[in-house]
Scaffold this motif. Sequence first.
Motif, PDB file in Angstrom:
ATOM      1  N   VAL A   1       0.838  -1.203   0.000  1.00 38.87           N
ATOM      2  CA  VAL A   1       0.000   0.000   0.000  1.00 38.87           C
ATOM      3  C   VAL A   1       0.873   1.253   0.000  1.00 38.87           C
ATOM      4  O   VAL A   1       0.591   2.237  -0.705  1.00 38.87           O
ATOM      5  N   ASP A   2       1.966   1.220   0.752  1.00 39.69           N
ATOM      6  CA  ASP A   2       2.859   2.375   0.874  1.00 39.69           C
ATOM      7  C   ASP A   2       3.841   2.498  -0.292  1.00 39.69           C
ATOM      8  O   ASP A   2       4.596   3.481  -0.356  1.00 39.69           O
ATOM      9  N   GLY A   3       3.879   1.497  -1.176  1.00 37.13           N
ATOM     10  CA  GLY A   3       4.715   1.574  -2.367  1.00 37.13           C
ATOM     11  C   GLY A   3       6.089   0.954  -2.261  1.00 37.13           C
ATOM     12  O   GLY A   3       6.841   0.932  -3.247  1.00 37.13           O
ATOM     13  N   TRP A   4       6.440   0.410  -1.070  1.00 37.43           N
ATOM     14  CA  TRP A   4       7.783  -0.143  -0.896  1.00 37.43           C
ATOM     15  C   TRP A   4       7.892  -1.582  -1.413  1.00 37.43           C
ATOM     16  O   TRP A   4       8.971  -2.007  -1.831  1.00 37.43           O
ATOM     17  N   LEU A   5       6.837  -2.344  -1.354  1.00 32.15           N
ATOM     18  CA  LEU A   5       6.827  -3.702  -1.899  1.00 32.15           C
ATOM     19  C   LEU A   5       5.900  -3.738  -3.104  1.00 32.15           C
ATOM     20  O   LEU A   5       4.911  -2.985  -3.165  1.00 32.15           O
ATOM     21  N   GLN A   6       6.214  -4.623  -4.033  1.00 28.06           N
ATOM     22  CA  GLN A   6       5.371  -4.743  -5.224  1.00 28.06           C
ATOM     23  C   GLN A   6       4.377  -5.894  -5.108  1.00 28.06           C
ATOM     24  O   GLN A   6       3.285  -5.821  -5.667  1.00 28.06           O
ATOM     25  N   ALA A   7       4.739  -6.947  -4.389  1.00 30.73           N
ATOM     26  CA  ALA A   7       3.836  -8.091  -4.244  1.00 30.73           C
ATOM     27  C   ALA A   7       4.283  -8.955  -3.075  1.00 30.73           C
ATOM     28  O   ALA A   7       5.463  -8.968  -2.706  1.00 30.73           O
ATOM     29  N   VAL A   8       3.318  -9.671  -2.509  1.00 28.81           N
ATOM     30  CA  VAL A   8       3.589 -10.617  -1.421  1.00 28.81           C
ATOM     31  C   VAL A   8       2.800 -11.888  -1.706  1.00 28.81           C
ATOM     32  O   VAL A   8       1.596 -11.838  -1.954  1.00 28.81           O
ATOM     33  N   ILE A   9       3.484 -13.016  -1.679  1.00 26.24           N
ATOM     34  CA  ILE A   9       2.846 -14.321  -1.803  1.00 26.24           C
ATOM     35  C   ILE A   9       2.587 -14.834  -0.395  1.00 26.24           C
ATOM     36  O   ILE A   9       3.516 -14.927   0.411  1.00 26.24           O
ATOM     37  N   GLU A  10       1.339 -15.168  -0.094  1.00 24.49           N
ATOM     38  CA  GLU A  10       1.025 -15.630   1.252  1.00 24.49           C
ATOM     39  C   GLU A  10       1.601 -17.023   1.516  1.00 24.49           C
ATOM     40  O   GLU A  10       1.637 -17.877   0.632  1.00 24.49           O
ATOM     41  N   SER A  11       2.038 -17.223   2.756  1.00 27.88           N
ATOM     42  CA  SER A  11       2.330 -18.550   3.272  1.00 27.88           C
ATOM     43  C   SER A  11       1.428 -18.702   4.484  1.00 27.88           C
ATOM     44  O   SER A  11       1.665 -18.110   5.535  1.00 27.88           O
ATOM     45  N   ASN A  12       0.377 -19.464   4.336  1.00 27.23           N
ATOM     46  CA  ASN A  12      -0.708 -19.522   5.311  1.00 27.23           C
ATOM     47  C   ASN A  12      -0.249 -20.188   6.612  1.00 27.23           C
ATOM     48  O   ASN A  12       0.157 -21.344   6.606  1.00 27.23           O
TER      49      ASN A  12
ATOM     50  N   GLU B   1      -2.419 -14.276  -2.666  1.00 27.65           N
ATOM     51  CA  GLU B   1      -1.406 -13.444  -3.301  1.00 27.65           C
ATOM     52  C   GLU B   1      -1.867 -11.998  -3.209  1.00 27.65           C
ATOM     53  O   GLU B   1      -3.045 -11.698  -3.422  1.00 27.65           O
ATOM     54  N   TYR B   2      -0.962 -11.099  -2.852  1.00 28.26           N
ATOM     55  CA  TYR B   2      -1.301  -9.691  -2.690  1.00 28.26           C
ATOM     56  C   TYR B   2      -0.444  -8.853  -3.633  1.00 28.26           C
ATOM     57  O   TYR B   2       0.776  -9.054  -3.738  1.00 28.26           O
ATOM     58  N   ASP B   3      -1.073  -7.888  -4.298  1.00 27.44           N
ATOM     59  CA  ASP B   3      -0.337  -6.957  -5.143  1.00 27.44           C
ATOM     60  C   ASP B   3      -0.956  -5.574  -4.992  1.00 27.44           C
ATOM     61  O   ASP B   3      -1.825  -5.346  -4.139  1.00 27.44           O
ATOM     62  N   GLU B   4      -0.525  -4.647  -5.823  1.00 29.16           N
ATOM     63  CA  GLU B   4      -0.990  -3.260  -5.708  1.00 29.16           C
ATOM     64  C   GLU B   4      -2.512  -3.149  -5.812  1.00 29.16           C
ATOM     65  O   GLU B   4      -3.138  -2.336  -5.125  1.00 29.16           O
ATOM     66  N   ALA B   5      -3.104  -3.998  -6.643  1.00 29.66           N
ATOM     67  CA  ALA B   5      -4.547  -3.924  -6.869  1.00 29.66           C
ATOM     68  C   ALA B   5      -5.355  -4.442  -5.684  1.00 29.66           C
ATOM     69  O   ALA B   5      -6.479  -3.989  -5.445  1.00 29.66           O
ATOM     70  N   SER B   6      -4.791  -5.384  -4.932  1.00 28.41           N
ATOM     71  CA  SER B   6      -5.570  -6.052  -3.887  1.00 28.41           C
ATOM     72  C   SER B   6      -5.139  -5.752  -2.468  1.00 28.41           C
ATOM     73  O   SER B   6      -5.835  -6.071  -1.507  1.00 28.41           O
ATOM     74  N   ALA B   7      -3.976  -5.124  -2.296  1.00 28.69           N
ATOM     75  CA  ALA B   7      -3.365  -5.004  -0.959  1.00 28.69           C
ATOM     76  C   ALA B   7      -4.256  -4.251   0.028  1.00 28.69           C
ATOM     77  O   ALA B   7      -4.488  -4.732   1.142  1.00 28.69           O
TER      78      ALA B   7
END
Length: 360
Positions: free
Chosen positions: A305-316, A346-352
């Motif tokens: 959301v803050d622009g520092w990461l582009q994507a995060v893959i969840e590990s549940n 999976e989280y990215d700019e569109a879903s974060a």
Amino acid sequence: MSPLAYRSRHAVVLLATAALLASGCAKSETTTAAPGPSDSQAQGQVVQTPTGSAGPGCTLKQYGGTAFDLKTAVVGFSQSEKEANPFRIAETQSIKDEAAKAGIANLKVTNAQSQFSKQISDVQQLIAQGAKLLVIAPLNSDGWEPVLQQAAAKKVPIITIDRKINAKHCTDYLTFIGSDFTEQGKRAADQMIKAMGGKGKVAILLGSPGNNVTTERTAGFKEQMAAEAPEIEITFEQTGEFAREKGQQVTEQLIQSNPDIDGIYAENDEMALGAVTALKGAGKKPGDVKIVSIDGTRGAVQGIVDGWLQAVIESNPRFGALAFSTAQKFLDGESIPEKVTIADREYDEASAKSSLPQTY
């Protein structure tokens, strides 16, 4: 497989997962929801056991020993790492919460504080205290022989979560419940390729050595990069030991030795957040260096959301319901596969931003 094709396939998986969660039941052999309503299920705790890849089954008769009442038995849970990491906090809480829901009255929880020798001692003590079932989040994959021998002598079934142990299924342990770490690495690579436009230099902040999570996340990332983005060069690899402080230190070294780095693949969110601190200290701005990580912690998704990461893959980390439902099936005489795979978001700019409430 191209990134577009992969994302299309992943979208199908997410749609199927959503359908399962909405219906609360499973109708195929390849994907089933965790039995019974629970908070974990509502948060996406879905079991995937693809035919032919889950491994051979194991029954109580094959494993040895006799059935017991899970509600009254001593059940031991061994946590491996200090609970400063949000993943570990959520993992332990899931075990405690789901044990309570299952009516398990005698759950004993230990924490090895990131010391493998202590974890071995912890589990041996749980066995000495009469544990009938062991749920273990291993620090390392190797070196478990003393525990395995002691557990085998008393026919105590072992379920490992989050990381595997290098041992024999249905002899040394019952099953492993965790993510598909190779696939996580591939998904992270797809996101990195997208963020970097298919070219540039990328660094890898490796997880702790000596466990399958690091090995498989690294292999999946490199495999996908080689296949889909030959113009992206991996120029730096160093362990950050899955720790924020170490991730910061390694990134500070990286900035000095590789000032032209374009992307950082962090094999967990804590290292990614450490990398962000290092980049801020070096005067970098959000997006100057593309960061993709794995875990799905609230801090990392906020970083998108803050622009520092582009994507995060969840590990549940929500293993509790699966661990205890699997144990109960085993005690009821059902055959348990060698591996049970939990679904990851999976989280990215569109879903974060909209997904923050689902994170841990």
